[in-house]
Design a protein around this motif. Structure first.
Motif, PDB file in Angstrom:
ATOM      1  N   ALA A 240     -17.650  20.823  11.474  1.00 58.95           N
ATOM      2  CA  ALA A 240     -16.614  20.479  10.487  1.00 58.95           C
ATOM      3  C   ALA A 240     -15.220  20.435  11.104  1.00 58.95           C
ATOM      4  O   ALA A 240     -14.807  21.324  11.843  1.00 58.95           O
ATOM      5  CB  ALA A 240     -16.618  21.432   9.293  1.00 58.95           C
ATOM      6  N   ALA A 241     -14.515  19.358  10.775  1.00 57.83           N
ATOM      7  CA  ALA A 241     -13.112  19.223  11.174  1.00 57.83           C
ATOM      8  C   ALA A 241     -12.267  20.128  10.287  1.00 57.83           C
ATOM      9  O   ALA A 241     -12.599  20.355   9.124  1.00 57.83           O
ATOM     10  CB  ALA A 241     -12.667  17.772  11.025  1.00 57.83           C
ATOM     11  N   TYR A 242     -11.168  20.636  10.827  1.00 59.20           N
ATOM     12  CA  TYR A 242     -10.344  21.535  10.013  1.00 59.20           C
ATOM     13  C   TYR A 242      -8.862  21.302  10.249  1.00 59.20           C
ATOM     14  O   TYR A 242      -8.456  20.694  11.243  1.00 59.20           O
ATOM     15  CB  TYR A 242     -10.709  22.998  10.297  1.00 59.20           C
ATOM     16  CG  TYR A 242     -10.067  23.604  11.535  1.00 59.20           C
ATOM     17  CD1 TYR A 242      -8.911  24.382  11.444  1.00 59.20           C
ATOM     18  CD2 TYR A 242     -10.618  23.392  12.804  1.00 59.20           C
ATOM     19  CE1 TYR A 242      -8.328  24.936  12.581  1.00 59.20           C
ATOM     20  CE2 TYR A 242     -10.044  23.939  13.935  1.00 59.20           C
ATOM     21  CZ  TYR A 242      -8.890  24.716  13.815  1.00 59.20           C
ATOM     22  OH  TYR A 242      -8.307  25.257  14.944  1.00 59.20           O
ATOM     23  N   THR A 243      -8.076  21.784   9.301  1.00 61.13           N
ATOM     24  CA  THR A 243      -6.632  21.760   9.398  1.00 61.13           C
ATOM     25  C   THR A 243      -6.101  23.045   8.785  1.00 61.13           C
ATOM     26  O   THR A 243      -6.871  23.880   8.311  1.00 61.13           O
ATOM     27  CB  THR A 243      -6.053  20.516   8.692  1.00 61.13           C
ATOM     28  OG1 THR A 243      -4.663  20.394   9.007  1.00 61.13           O
ATOM     29  CG2 THR A 243      -6.212  20.603   7.170  1.00 61.13           C
ATOM     30  N   MET A 244      -4.787  23.198   8.793  1.00 64.17           N
ATOM     31  CA  MET A 244      -4.170  24.380   8.182  1.00 64.17           C
ATOM     32  C   MET A 244      -3.503  23.982   6.870  1.00 64.17           C
ATOM     33  O   MET A 244      -2.856  22.948   6.778  1.00 64.17           O
ATOM     34  CB  MET A 244      -3.134  24.996   9.124  1.00 64.17           C
ATOM     35  CG  MET A 244      -3.680  25.431  10.472  1.00 64.17           C
ATOM     36  SD  MET A 244      -5.054  26.620  10.364  1.00 64.17           S
ATOM     37  CE  MET A 244      -4.218  28.022   9.600  1.00 64.17           C
ATOM     38  N   LEU A 245      -3.704  24.808   5.853  1.00 69.91           N
ATOM     39  CA  LEU A 245      -3.108  24.574   4.540  1.00 69.91           C
ATOM     40  C   LEU A 245      -2.594  25.910   4.017  1.00 69.91           C
ATOM     41  O   LEU A 245      -3.377  26.827   3.788  1.00 69.91           O
ATOM     42  CB  LEU A 245      -4.151  23.979   3.588  1.00 69.91           C
ATOM     43  CG  LEU A 245      -3.689  23.650   2.169  1.00 69.91           C
ATOM     44  CD1 LEU A 245      -2.634  22.540   2.200  1.00 69.91           C
ATOM     45  CD2 LEU A 245      -4.874  23.208   1.319  1.00 69.91           C
ATOM     46  N   LYS A 246      -1.293  26.023   3.873  1.00 68.37           N
ATOM     47  CA  LYS A 246      -0.675  27.281   3.430  1.00 68.37           C
ATOM     48  C   LYS A 246      -1.134  28.461   4.304  1.00 68.37           C
ATOM     49  O   LYS A 246      -1.530  29.512   3.816  1.00 68.37           O
ATOM     50  CB  LYS A 246      -0.995  27.559   1.959  1.00 68.37           C
ATOM     51  CG  LYS A 246      -0.395  26.545   0.995  1.00 68.37           C
ATOM     52  CD  LYS A 246      -0.675  26.922  -0.445  1.00 68.37           C
ATOM     53  CE  LYS A 246       0.037  28.207  -0.816  1.00 68.37           C
ATOM     54  NZ  LYS A 246      -0.180  28.562  -2.246  1.00 68.37           N
ATOM     55  N   ASP A 247      -1.076  28.243   5.611  1.00 67.24           N
ATOM     56  CA  ASP A 247      -1.387  29.285   6.606  1.00 67.24           C
ATOM     57  C   ASP A 247      -2.842  29.730   6.597  1.00 67.24           C
ATOM     58  O   ASP A 247      -3.173  30.784   7.139  1.00 67.24           O
ATOM     59  CB  ASP A 247      -0.475  30.514   6.418  1.00 67.24           C
ATOM     60  CG  ASP A 247       0.992  30.180   6.612  1.00 67.24           C
ATOM     61  OD1 ASP A 247       1.287  29.355   7.502  1.00 67.24           O
ATOM     62  OD2 ASP A 247       1.832  30.716   5.876  1.00 67.24           O
ATOM     63  N   ARG A 248      -3.718  28.960   5.988  1.00 67.17           N
ATOM     64  CA  ARG A 248      -5.151  29.261   6.016  1.00 67.17           C
ATOM     65  C   ARG A 248      -5.903  28.018   6.474  1.00 67.17           C
ATOM     66  O   ARG A 248      -5.551  26.892   6.099  1.00 67.17           O
ATOM     67  CB  ARG A 248      -5.647  29.699   4.638  1.00 67.17           C
ATOM     68  CG  ARG A 248      -4.985  30.968   4.117  1.00 67.17           C
ATOM     69  CD  ARG A 248      -5.485  31.337   2.740  1.00 67.17           C
ATOM     70  NE  ARG A 248      -6.853  31.831   2.773  1.00 67.17           N
ATOM     71  CZ  ARG A 248      -7.512  32.217   1.681  1.00 67.17           C
ATOM     72  NH1 ARG A 248      -6.941  32.126   0.474  1.00 67.17           N
ATOM     73  NH2 ARG A 248      -8.756  32.674   1.776  1.00 67.17           N
ATOM     74  N   SER A 249      -6.931  28.214   7.271  1.00 61.60           N
ATOM     75  CA  SER A 249      -7.689  27.068   7.762  1.00 61.60           C
ATOM     76  C   SER A 249      -8.552  26.499   6.643  1.00 61.60           C
ATOM     77  O   SER A 249      -9.083  27.228   5.803  1.00 61.60           O
ATOM     78  CB  SER A 249      -8.558  27.462   8.952  1.00 61.60           C
ATOM     79  OG  SER A 249      -9.587  28.340   8.560  1.00 61.60           O
TER      80      SER A 249
END
Length: 310
Positions: A240-249
């Protein structure tokens, strides 16, 4: 010359991708004299020892199972030699020393999830989708010293549809590989295959498929939206690809790409808090459809946005 049913075959494999090939051989009447797979390892919440998918199938079918810790161990080499195999089959298994793969008179045949010589390596299915390919396939070939470089026996193309991800293409190649393997072994028994050396394709024209690590799954939002979309498809559902959103992955499993001009900084997000969450790419937007925030379950975008405050 022995018939297909008379050939003494030792099968090497570990995950469910290999189970399909083992099952196809057995259903076709092949004489599987032993199955070699990885040692049991802890799994699940209770971390109880669990056998591989191949072991579970082999045990259920009453096939002898070998689980060497080391492929070079003298006792394993002797066990293998005592089986007097005519042919060995390898599907989704670890590297083997020459003393093992060179043992039977008919050699060792591997099934690979690409159209060799393209996508040599551990993750051909992921990389084909990540690169935006429209066609993939499976190859049966003979093992030799250099990884994935042996003589090609047979190949079969498989289309990559726009809606395919790693999971769906994995299933299609798994079944195609199993079918191709049975055909390969039958034709080898009949002496009806002309081996084809892998062509000397210039390095600049080769695409490789190295193992994917966590650092390779972080989305670079400065890339074009189409490339990011292919990356998400190629890594879904695992790793799974991931990013950061509101300091959570946040892992992203399903998304849509929209190419359009905008003034947003790549990587910034926009949401209406009820129906969509989108991230800015270099030349458009990625609309997230299914995701999993760190510490939470996987969910669709509408369910996620009900509890999201951004």
């Amino acid at each position: 010359m022995k018939t297909f049913e008379q050939l003494r075959i030792v099968f090497f494999g570990t995950p469910d991708f290999a189970v399909a090939s083992l099952r196809a051989l057995k259903d076709a009447g092949a004489n599987i004299v032993a199955v070699v797979t990885a040692p049991d390892k802890p799994a699940g919440r209770g971390m109880h020892m669990q056998g591989s998918a191949v072991k579970q199938y082999a045990v259920a079918e009453g096939l002898p199972v070998l689980q060497p810790v080391s492929m070079k161990a003298p006792e394993f080499i002797e066990q293998l030699r005592a089986l007097n195999a005519d042919l060995q089959i390898v599907v989704a298994f670890r590297m083997m020393p020459q003393a093992v793969w060179d043992m039977p008179p008919m050699g060792t045949v591997n099934v690979h999830g690409s159209l060799l010589p393209q996508y040599r390596g551990a993750a051909p299915i992921n990389h084909a989708i990540m690169n935006g390919d429209k066609v993939s396939g499976v190859t049966t070939f003979r093992l030799k010293h250099e990884i994935d470089t042996g003589n090609i026996l047979l190949q079969k193309e498989v289309s990559i549809l726009p809606e395919d991800n790693m999971g769906t293409l994995y299933e299609k190649l798994m079944l195609a590989g199993a079918e191709l393997l049975v055909t390969t072994v039958k034709r080898l028994a009949a002496g009806d295959i002309t081996e084809i050396p892998q062509s000397d394709v210039p390095e600049s024209e080769l695409r490789h498929a190295p193992k994917i690590f966590k650092e390779h799954t972080l989305i670079d939002w400065t890339r074009p939206a189409k490339d990011i979309h292919n990356m998400i498809r190629g890594l879904s559902p695992y790793p799974a690809a991931y990013t950061m959103l509101k300091d959570r992955s946040v892992k992203i499993f399903v998304a849509e790409a929209l190419t359009e001009a905008h003034n947003a900084t790549p990587g910034t997000y926009d949401t209406d808090h009820s129906t969509y969450l989108r991230f800015a790419a270099a030349d458009g937007w990625i609309y997230v459809k299914e995701l999993q925030q760190e510490g939470k379950k996987k969910m669709g975008i509408v369910e996620f946005l009900r509890g999201f405050r951004g």
